[in-house]
Design a protein around this motif. Sequence first.
Motif, PDB file in Angstrom:
ATOM      1  N   SER A  56      -0.008   9.991  10.461  1.00 48.39           N
ATOM      2  CA  SER A  56      -0.949  10.118   9.186  1.00 48.39           C
ATOM      3  C   SER A  56      -1.155   8.775   8.673  1.00 48.39           C
ATOM      4  CB  SER A  56      -0.120  11.021   8.190  1.00 48.39           C
ATOM      5  OG  SER A  56      -0.868  10.881   7.076  1.00 48.39           O
ATOM      6  N   ARG A  57      -2.662   8.487   8.790  1.00 50.40           N
ATOM      7  CA  ARG A  57      -3.061   7.148   8.556  1.00 50.40           C
ATOM      8  C   ARG A  57      -3.378   6.932   6.910  1.00 50.40           C
ATOM      9  NH1 ARG A  57      -7.174   5.536  13.115  1.00 50.40           N
ATOM     10  NH2 ARG A  57      -6.028   5.990  15.029  1.00 50.40           N
ATOM     11  N   LYS A  58      -3.543   8.179   6.068  1.00 46.87           N
ATOM     12  CA  LYS A  58      -3.842   7.872   4.651  1.00 46.87           C
ATOM     13  C   LYS A  58      -4.964   7.046   4.624  1.00 46.87           C
ATOM     14  CE  LYS A  58       0.734   9.279   2.930  1.00 46.87           C
ATOM     15  NZ  LYS A  58       1.672   9.044   1.995  1.00 46.87           N
ATOM     16  N   ASP A  59      -4.792   5.861   3.969  1.00 42.75           N
ATOM     17  CA  ASP A  59      -6.044   4.902   3.716  1.00 42.75           C
ATOM     18  C   ASP A  59      -5.838   3.767   4.681  1.00 42.75           C
ATOM     19  OD1 ASP A  59      -6.996   6.316   1.571  1.00 42.75           O
ATOM     20  OD2 ASP A  59      -5.341   5.526   0.162  1.00 42.75           O
ATOM     21  N   LEU A  60      -5.120   3.761   5.938  1.00 42.96           N
ATOM     22  CA  LEU A  60      -4.823   2.903   6.668  1.00 42.96           C
ATOM     23  C   LEU A  60      -5.899   2.791   7.999  1.00 42.96           C
ATOM     24  CD1 LEU A  60      -1.067   2.566   7.084  1.00 42.96           C
ATOM     25  CD2 LEU A  60      -2.424   1.344   5.462  1.00 42.96           C
ATOM     26  N   SER A  61      -6.399   1.621   8.349  1.00 39.75           N
ATOM     27  CA  SER A  61      -7.327   1.818   9.409  1.00 39.75           C
ATOM     28  C   SER A  61      -6.375   1.105  10.593  1.00 39.75           C
ATOM     29  CB  SER A  61      -8.520   0.757   9.457  1.00 39.75           C
ATOM     30  OG  SER A  61      -9.374   1.131   8.294  1.00 39.75           O
ATOM     31  N   PHE A  62      -6.718   1.505  11.971  1.00 46.98           N
ATOM     32  CA  PHE A  62      -5.804   1.243  12.896  1.00 46.98           C
ATOM     33  C   PHE A  62      -6.563   0.599  14.102  1.00 46.98           C
ATOM     34  CE2 PHE A  62      -3.375   2.364  16.778  1.00 46.98           C
ATOM     35  CZ  PHE A  62      -1.837   1.566  16.439  1.00 46.98           C
ATOM     36  N   ILE A  63      -6.085  -0.607  14.624  1.00 45.39           N
ATOM     37  CA  ILE A  63      -6.686  -1.264  15.717  1.00 45.39           C
ATOM     38  C   ILE A  63      -5.878  -1.231  17.070  1.00 45.39           C
ATOM     39  CG2 ILE A  63      -7.903  -3.077  16.709  1.00 45.39           C
ATOM     40  CD1 ILE A  63      -8.423  -4.050  13.803  1.00 45.39           C
ATOM     41  N   PRO A  64      -6.161  -0.269  17.968  1.00 42.65           N
ATOM     42  CA  PRO A  64      -5.169  -0.317  19.098  1.00 42.65           C
ATOM     43  C   PRO A  64      -5.208  -1.557  19.807  1.00 42.65           C
ATOM     44  CG  PRO A  64      -6.769   1.679  19.137  1.00 42.65           C
ATOM     45  CD  PRO A  64      -7.307   0.500  18.133  1.00 42.65           C
ATOM     46  N   VAL A  65      -3.950  -1.792  20.359  1.00 39.83           N
ATOM     47  CA  VAL A  65      -3.783  -3.046  21.265  1.00 39.83           C
ATOM     48  C   VAL A  65      -3.281  -2.722  22.573  1.00 39.83           C
ATOM     49  CG1 VAL A  65      -1.916  -5.078  21.272  1.00 39.83           C
ATOM     50  CG2 VAL A  65      -3.143  -4.502  19.408  1.00 39.83           C
ATOM     51  N   MET A  66      -2.145  -1.724  22.546  1.00 42.81           N
ATOM     52  CA  MET A  66      -1.590  -1.591  24.048  1.00 42.81           C
ATOM     53  C   MET A  66      -0.968  -0.099  23.922  1.00 42.81           C
ATOM     54  SD  MET A  66       1.794  -4.157  24.027  1.00 42.81           S
ATOM     55  CE  MET A  66       2.303  -3.380  25.403  1.00 42.81           C
ATOM     56  N   GLU A  67      -0.702   0.389  25.155  1.00 42.44           N
ATOM     57  CA  GLU A  67       0.304   1.328  25.101  1.00 42.44           C
ATOM     58  C   GLU A  67       1.297   1.177  25.612  1.00 42.44           C
ATOM     59  OE1 GLU A  67      -1.754   4.718  27.430  1.00 42.44           O
ATOM     60  OE2 GLU A  67      -2.666   5.495  25.578  1.00 42.44           O
ATOM     61  N   ILE A  68       2.491   1.904  25.221  1.00 42.02           N
ATOM     62  CA  ILE A  68       3.974   1.761  25.573  1.00 42.02           C
ATOM     63  C   ILE A  68       4.719   3.098  26.158  1.00 42.02           C
ATOM     64  CG2 ILE A  68       4.182  -0.478  24.093  1.00 42.02           C
ATOM     65  CD1 ILE A  68       5.881   1.526  22.368  1.00 42.02           C
ATOM     66  N   GLN A  69       5.407   2.889  26.863  1.00 44.50           N
ATOM     67  CA  GLN A  69       6.095   3.901  27.463  1.00 44.50           C
ATOM     68  C   GLN A  69       7.617   3.770  27.411  1.00 44.50           C
ATOM     69  OE1 GLN A  69       4.866   6.639  29.681  1.00 44.50           O
ATOM     70  NE2 GLN A  69       6.757   7.415  28.902  1.00 44.50           N
ATOM     71  N   ASP A  70       8.278   4.850  26.443  1.00 46.85           N
ATOM     72  CA  ASP A  70       9.702   4.678  26.413  1.00 46.85           C
ATOM     73  C   ASP A  70      10.586   5.527  27.570  1.00 46.85           C
ATOM     74  OD1 ASP A  70      10.262   3.780  23.308  1.00 46.85           O
ATOM     75  OD2 ASP A  70       8.681   5.595  23.255  1.00 46.85           O
TER      76      ASP A  70
END
Length: 293
Positions: free
Chosen positions: A153-167
């Motif tokens: 849930s981002r609410k009032d946040l913008s998000f810029i993807p950088v990379m994907e990770i795998q646990d």
Amino acid sequence: MDQNLSQYKIFYEVARTGNISRAARELYISQPAISKAISKLEDSLGLSLFSRSSRGVQLTPEGQVLFEHAAEAFDALNRGEQELKRIQEFDIGHLRIGVSNTLCKYVLLPYLKTFIDQYPHMKITIESQSTAQTITRLEQRKLDLGLIAEPSSRKDLSFIPVMEIQDTFVTTPTYLENLYLREGRDTNVFETGNIMLLDQSNITRTHVDEYMAEHSISPHQILEVTAMDLLIEFAKIGLGIACVIRELVQKELDSGAFIELPLQAPIHRRTIGFAYHTGNQAMALKTFLEFLY
């Protein structure tokens, strides 16, 4: 302050120059306008600020008190204007970043190195904390930027993807071989091995716990730590099986120092990126976002 700031500015210039006509020239307004503004200020304060003579004007004792405070105020404003000018000329600003220790070391530092090379005068503050704390402080606008796993849930946040990770779960070949010798090769390593996880306050742990619950994985012996680096180091010395981010141990996997436990299904991948409050208009943040793009 009940009076218009312009009246104080006029008062300050008249007091500083000691002459109404000179103050009028410097302020680019007429002498009658100067006199009217001073009279209005005196009327509103209920006292005389100047004594007038053929040689000009002089401050009364009360006027001197007000002048000293006005001088401090306008000096502070002038310093503020100079600071803004300095910020504009040298790209100086203050960027406040929230990030976990792990993401700071492995992801943020390379970005910061390049950014600082381009903007060497930028002031940067880094708060090392959990992703949950970073999100809260972003929402409260106490941080400009957060490097986090993409929140549900981002609410009032913008998000810029950088990379994907795998646990994933890794251990040393020696640890796994000793476990098989002790428990047999058909053993369920999650039940007989020492499973090392981040503590339950960590969002990564929540993600992994959801995966284990979904696939009916129930570790019997858990060692909890507060940092991913510790998980990796504990795994290296053969202390157990650690749940880590694959991208952070790829070198060890390639060299054979670590082996990856086979799972029924891979843990869902996560996206790491920079988050910021959509209402944040700080110049330092804008500069960093332009740098990213």
